[in-house]
Design a protein around this motif. Structure first.
Motif, PDB file in Angstrom:
ATOM      1  N   PHE A   5       0.828  -1.205   0.000  1.00 48.94           N
ATOM      2  CA  PHE A   5       0.000   0.000   0.000  1.00 48.94           C
ATOM      3  C   PHE A   5       0.865   1.259   0.000  1.00 48.94           C
ATOM      4  O   PHE A   5       0.550   2.233  -0.681  1.00 48.94           O
ATOM      5  CB  PHE A   5      -0.935   0.025   1.215  1.00 48.94           C
ATOM      6  CG  PHE A   5      -1.906   1.162   1.174  1.00 48.94           C
ATOM      7  CD1 PHE A   5      -3.141   1.016   0.553  1.00 48.94           C
ATOM      8  CD2 PHE A   5      -1.578   2.403   1.709  1.00 48.94           C
ATOM      9  CE1 PHE A   5      -4.030   2.084   0.480  1.00 48.94           C
ATOM     10  CE2 PHE A   5      -2.464   3.473   1.642  1.00 48.94           C
ATOM     11  CZ  PHE A   5      -3.693   3.310   1.028  1.00 48.94           C
ATOM     12  N   VAL A   6       1.945   1.241   0.749  1.00 47.07           N
ATOM     13  CA  VAL A   6       2.848   2.401   0.809  1.00 47.07           C
ATOM     14  C   VAL A   6       3.446   2.685  -0.567  1.00 47.07           C
ATOM     15  O   VAL A   6       3.555   3.849  -0.984  1.00 47.07           O
ATOM     16  CB  VAL A   6       3.960   2.176   1.853  1.00 47.07           C
ATOM     17  CG1 VAL A   6       5.035   3.258   1.743  1.00 47.07           C
ATOM     18  CG2 VAL A   6       3.371   2.177   3.265  1.00 47.07           C
ATOM     19  N   ILE A   7       3.824   1.640  -1.299  1.00 50.41           N
ATOM     20  CA  ILE A   7       4.382   1.813  -2.647  1.00 50.41           C
ATOM     21  C   ILE A   7       3.339   2.446  -3.569  1.00 50.41           C
ATOM     22  O   ILE A   7       3.622   3.402  -4.295  1.00 50.41           O
ATOM     23  CB  ILE A   7       4.858   0.462  -3.211  1.00 50.41           C
ATOM     24  CG1 ILE A   7       6.055  -0.051  -2.419  1.00 50.41           C
ATOM     25  CG2 ILE A   7       5.214   0.597  -4.697  1.00 50.41           C
ATOM     26  CD1 ILE A   7       6.469  -1.476  -2.764  1.00 50.41           C
ATOM     27  N   TYR A   8       2.134   1.909  -3.529  1.00 49.51           N
ATOM     28  CA  TYR A   8       1.042   2.472  -4.338  1.00 49.51           C
ATOM     29  C   TYR A   8       0.813   3.933  -3.983  1.00 49.51           C
ATOM     30  O   TYR A   8       0.698   4.805  -4.868  1.00 49.51           O
ATOM     31  CB  TYR A   8      -0.235   1.662  -4.102  1.00 49.51           C
ATOM     32  CG  TYR A   8      -1.512   2.454  -4.243  1.00 49.51           C
ATOM     33  CD1 TYR A   8      -2.021   2.798  -5.494  1.00 49.51           C
ATOM     34  CD2 TYR A   8      -2.218   2.881  -3.109  1.00 49.51           C
ATOM     35  CE1 TYR A   8      -3.197   3.535  -5.617  1.00 49.51           C
ATOM     36  CE2 TYR A   8      -3.378   3.613  -3.223  1.00 49.51           C
ATOM     37  CZ  TYR A   8      -3.865   3.941  -4.467  1.00 49.51           C
ATOM     38  OH  TYR A   8      -5.017   4.683  -4.588  1.00 49.51           O
ATOM     39  N   ASN A   9       0.763   4.232  -2.701  1.00 52.59           N
ATOM     40  CA  ASN A   9       0.477   5.587  -2.236  1.00 52.59           C
ATOM     41  C   ASN A   9       1.573   6.567  -2.639  1.00 52.59           C
ATOM     42  O   ASN A   9       1.306   7.736  -2.920  1.00 52.59           O
ATOM     43  CB  ASN A   9       0.324   5.576  -0.712  1.00 52.59           C
ATOM     44  CG  ASN A   9      -0.464   6.754  -0.196  1.00 52.59           C
ATOM     45  OD1 ASN A   9      -1.584   7.000  -0.626  1.00 52.59           O
ATOM     46  ND2 ASN A   9       0.121   7.498   0.730  1.00 52.59           N
ATOM     47  N   THR A  10       2.802   6.073  -2.670  1.00 51.22           N
ATOM     48  CA  THR A  10       3.935   6.915  -3.067  1.00 51.22           C
ATOM     49  C   THR A  10       3.818   7.335  -4.535  1.00 51.22           C
ATOM     50  O   THR A  10       4.036   8.503  -4.883  1.00 51.22           O
ATOM     51  CB  THR A  10       5.260   6.167  -2.845  1.00 51.22           C
ATOM     52  OG1 THR A  10       5.396   5.845  -1.458  1.00 51.22           O
ATOM     53  CG2 THR A  10       6.454   7.009  -3.289  1.00 51.22           C
ATOM     54  N   ILE A  11       3.458   6.402  -5.387  1.00 54.20           N
ATOM     55  CA  ILE A  11       3.318   6.695  -6.826  1.00 54.20           C
ATOM     56  C   ILE A  11       2.191   7.696  -7.072  1.00 54.20           C
ATOM     57  O   ILE A  11       2.358   8.683  -7.793  1.00 54.20           O
ATOM     58  CB  ILE A  11       3.066   5.399  -7.619  1.00 54.20           C
ATOM     59  CG1 ILE A  11       4.265   4.459  -7.496  1.00 54.20           C
ATOM     60  CG2 ILE A  11       2.793   5.716  -9.098  1.00 54.20           C
ATOM     61  CD1 ILE A  11       4.009   3.062  -8.041  1.00 54.20           C
ATOM     62  N   ILE A  12       1.041   7.446  -6.459  1.00 50.76           N
ATOM     63  CA  ILE A  12      -0.103   8.343  -6.620  1.00 50.76           C
ATOM     64  C   ILE A  12       0.211   9.717  -6.038  1.00 50.76           C
ATOM     65  O   ILE A  12      -0.141  10.754  -6.611  1.00 50.76           O
ATOM     66  CB  ILE A  12      -1.354   7.757  -5.942  1.00 50.76           C
ATOM     67  CG1 ILE A  12      -1.800   6.473  -6.658  1.00 50.76           C
ATOM     68  CG2 ILE A  12      -2.487   8.783  -5.928  1.00 50.76           C
ATOM     69  CD1 ILE A  12      -2.264   6.670  -8.077  1.00 50.76           C
ATOM     70  N   GLY A  13       0.900   9.733  -4.896  1.00 50.69           N
ATOM     71  CA  GLY A  13       1.255  11.006  -4.264  1.00 50.69           C
ATOM     72  C   GLY A  13       2.160  11.854  -5.137  1.00 50.69           C
ATOM     73  O   GLY A  13       1.986  13.073  -5.229  1.00 50.69           O
ATOM     74  N   PHE A  14       3.121  11.213  -5.794  1.00 56.20           N
ATOM     75  CA  PHE A  14       4.025  11.955  -6.683  1.00 56.20           C
ATOM     76  C   PHE A  14       3.242  12.557  -7.846  1.00 56.20           C
ATOM     77  O   PHE A  14       3.445  13.725  -8.205  1.00 56.20           O
ATOM     78  CB  PHE A  14       5.130  11.028  -7.211  1.00 56.20           C
ATOM     79  CG  PHE A  14       6.251  11.763  -7.884  1.00 56.20           C
ATOM     80  CD1 PHE A  14       7.371  12.138  -7.168  1.00 56.20           C
ATOM     81  CD2 PHE A  14       6.182  12.081  -9.231  1.00 56.20           C
ATOM     82  CE1 PHE A  14       8.407  12.832  -7.784  1.00 56.20           C
ATOM     83  CE2 PHE A  14       7.205  12.770  -9.863  1.00 56.20           C
ATOM     84  CZ  PHE A  14       8.323  13.143  -9.132  1.00 56.20           C
ATOM     85  N   GLY A  15       2.354  11.773  -8.426  1.00 59.60           N
ATOM     86  CA  GLY A  15       1.549  12.281  -9.539  1.00 59.60           C
ATOM     87  C   GLY A  15       0.638  13.415  -9.118  1.00 59.60           C
ATOM     88  O   GLY A  15       0.508  14.425  -9.824  1.00 59.60           O
ATOM     89  N   ALA A  16       0.010  13.259  -7.958  1.00 58.52           N
ATOM     90  CA  ALA A  16      -0.897  14.303  -7.466  1.00 58.52           C
ATOM     91  C   ALA A  16      -0.165  15.606  -7.201  1.00 58.52           C
ATOM     92  O   ALA A  16      -0.678  16.700  -7.487  1.00 58.52           O
ATOM     93  CB  ALA A  16      -1.594  13.817  -6.197  1.00 58.52           C
ATOM     94  N   GLY A  17       1.048  15.513  -6.671  1.00 58.02           N
ATOM     95  CA  GLY A  17       1.811  16.716  -6.349  1.00 58.02           C
ATOM     96  C   GLY A  17       2.202  17.544  -7.561  1.00 58.02           C
ATOM     97  O   GLY A  17       2.505  18.735  -7.438  1.00 58.02           O
ATOM     98  N   LEU A  18       2.192  16.929  -8.733  1.00 58.53           N
ATOM     99  CA  LEU A  18       2.546  17.655  -9.959  1.00 58.53           C
ATOM    100  C   LEU A  18       1.456  18.630 -10.404  1.00 58.53           C
ATOM    101  O   LEU A  18       1.735  19.600 -11.106  1.00 58.53           O
ATOM    102  CB  LEU A  18       2.823  16.668 -11.096  1.00 58.53           C
ATOM    103  CG  LEU A  18       4.114  15.846 -11.000  1.00 58.53           C
ATOM    104  CD1 LEU A  18       4.137  14.773 -12.081  1.00 58.53           C
ATOM    105  CD2 LEU A  18       5.340  16.741 -11.131  1.00 58.53           C
TER     106      LEU A  18
END
Length: 397
Positions: free
Chosen positions: A214-227
């Motif tokens: 879940f942490v890996i998934y959340n990291t990817i989505i978080g990076f995209g959202a921050g853009l």
């Protein structure tokens, strides 16, 4: 006021200030002071990193002094931070104040989910998290819309660069309202028992198995959202030349979809299942994200904002529930903090990158990268959770 309602009320107050006012108008405020998108990205990234830092501090402190005291500390820090952003014009001091505010917000931010899950039965959790999400979204809508109206009104009376800081000062009084439900808040004995658990041993459970996935998934989505997400208001204001009042309205309308989605979550998840609901909603949101990058007028833009926000965030109650059920209850405060760190630290990095890309390339380019990252993140989530039945519940099962 019931126990669950007290917890939700605190979340509504703090989230409305952060998401409905601060996140929407801080980029515009910094631009009004004469700074470029790179500085905007730095300010917003510091806010994101500091939320992660505050969440980690809260995970440790709450196991020692309890959630009531840590949430109180967080509210004080939020008040100090937003006052600093209101009065300072030096970029370093603005960043410092944003950091203080973010640390403060990290305390209630990482506490609410734990308190909700420990004060509800397994059967009612989806409804409880949905109620929290709907209330939070309504608070954000009201805050965003009201702030936009107030900024326009103050702009007619005072200099335009003073209108947003005046709204921030009003926010301090709203933050202080969050102390009211804390007075009679009773912490579940299970949460208190976290004091006896070695805080650092919890990392072993969090960084393995389903929790790690879940942490890996959340990291990817978080990076995209921050853009893109932190720059929505700046994009509307300075790329499309939309005034502050309409920015507040559009951002507020995008939250109304969250209210509708939050109400539908319990029913949709019963039909599709929790994991499939997350996957379907995230995939359906992508075409509307692309539409925002190619605006076809304010009406279409508003509709795209509405639908993207609804679909991408409709599953937030499910995601929060799933993440906390991947660990035993003693580690949930830590898991909540790790999730916050994985999302906010990567968002902070992507905000800096986005600020540079928007200033040097175009406002649209980060959207393309986000689309790719959302597809990758959704794929990771699907592969990790598609066959996982039922996740671990709390000690009340």
């Amino acid at each position: 006021m019931k126990q669950i309602d007290k917890i939700i009320f605190i979340n509504v107050v703090t989230t409305a200030i952060i998401s409905g006012v601060f996140n929407v108008f801080t980029g515009i405020h910094v631009k009004n002071l004469g700074y470029g998108e790179s500085i905007v990205g730095q300010v917003l990234s510091i806010g994101s990193v500091s939320i992660a830092l505050g969440s980690m501090i809260n995970a440790y402190l709450s196991s020692k002094i309890g959630f009531k005291k840590t949430i109180s500390i967080g509210l004080v820090f939020m008040s100090i931070g937003i006052l600093g952003v209101s009065f300072f014009i030096n970029p370093f001091l603005i960043k410092l104040s944003t950091g203080i505010m973010g640390i403060g917000y990290g305390f209630p931010f990482s506490s609410i989910g734990v308190l909700l899950i420990e004060n509800s039965s397994e059967k009612e959790r989806v409804k409880v998290f949905s109620k929290n999400f709907v209330s939070q979204s309504l608070g954000t809508v009201f805050a965003s819309y009201s702030a936009g109206k107030l900024i326009k009104t103050f702009g007619k009376i005072f200099a335009i660069e003073k209108s947003i800081p005046l709204v921030y000062i009003l926010c301090v009084f709203i933050i202080l309202i969050g102390f009211y439900p804390l007075k009679n808040l009773k912490i579940n004995d299970k949460v208190k028992s976290n004091k006896s658990k070695d805080f650092f041993k919890g990392f072993k459970e969090v960084m393995s198995g389903q929790a790690l996935k879940f942490v890996i998934y959340n990291t990817i989505i978080g990076f995209g959202a921050g853009l893109v997400i932190p720059f929505f208001s700046v994009y509307l204001k300075f790329s499309l030349n939309i005034d502050n009042e309409k920015v507040g309205i559009i951002m507020g309308l995008s939250q109304i979809g969250l209210v509708i989605g939050g109400l539908l979550v319990p029913y949709i998840s019963k039909i599709l299942g929790r994991e499939n609901t997350v996957v379907v909603c995230q995939l359906l949101s992508i075409p509307f994200l692309i539409s925002i990058a190619f605006p076809q007028g304010i009406f279409v833009l508003g509709v795209s904002f509405f639908l993207r926000s609804t679909l991408m965030n409709l599953n937030q109650p499910l995601i929060q529930n799933i993440s906390l059920e991947t660990v035993e209850y003693e580690s949930r405060a830590l898991m909540s903090s790790i999730v916050s760190v994985s999302s906010n630290v990567t968002r902070a990095l992507s905000m800096i990158i986005a600020g540079y890309l928007m200033e040097k390339v175009s406002y649209n380019f980060p959207y393309y990268i986000t689309v790719v990252l959302y597809l990758i993140g959704t794929g990771v989530f699907y592969r990790s959770f598609k066959e996982e039945k039922p996740l671990r519940g709390g000690a009340d099962e």
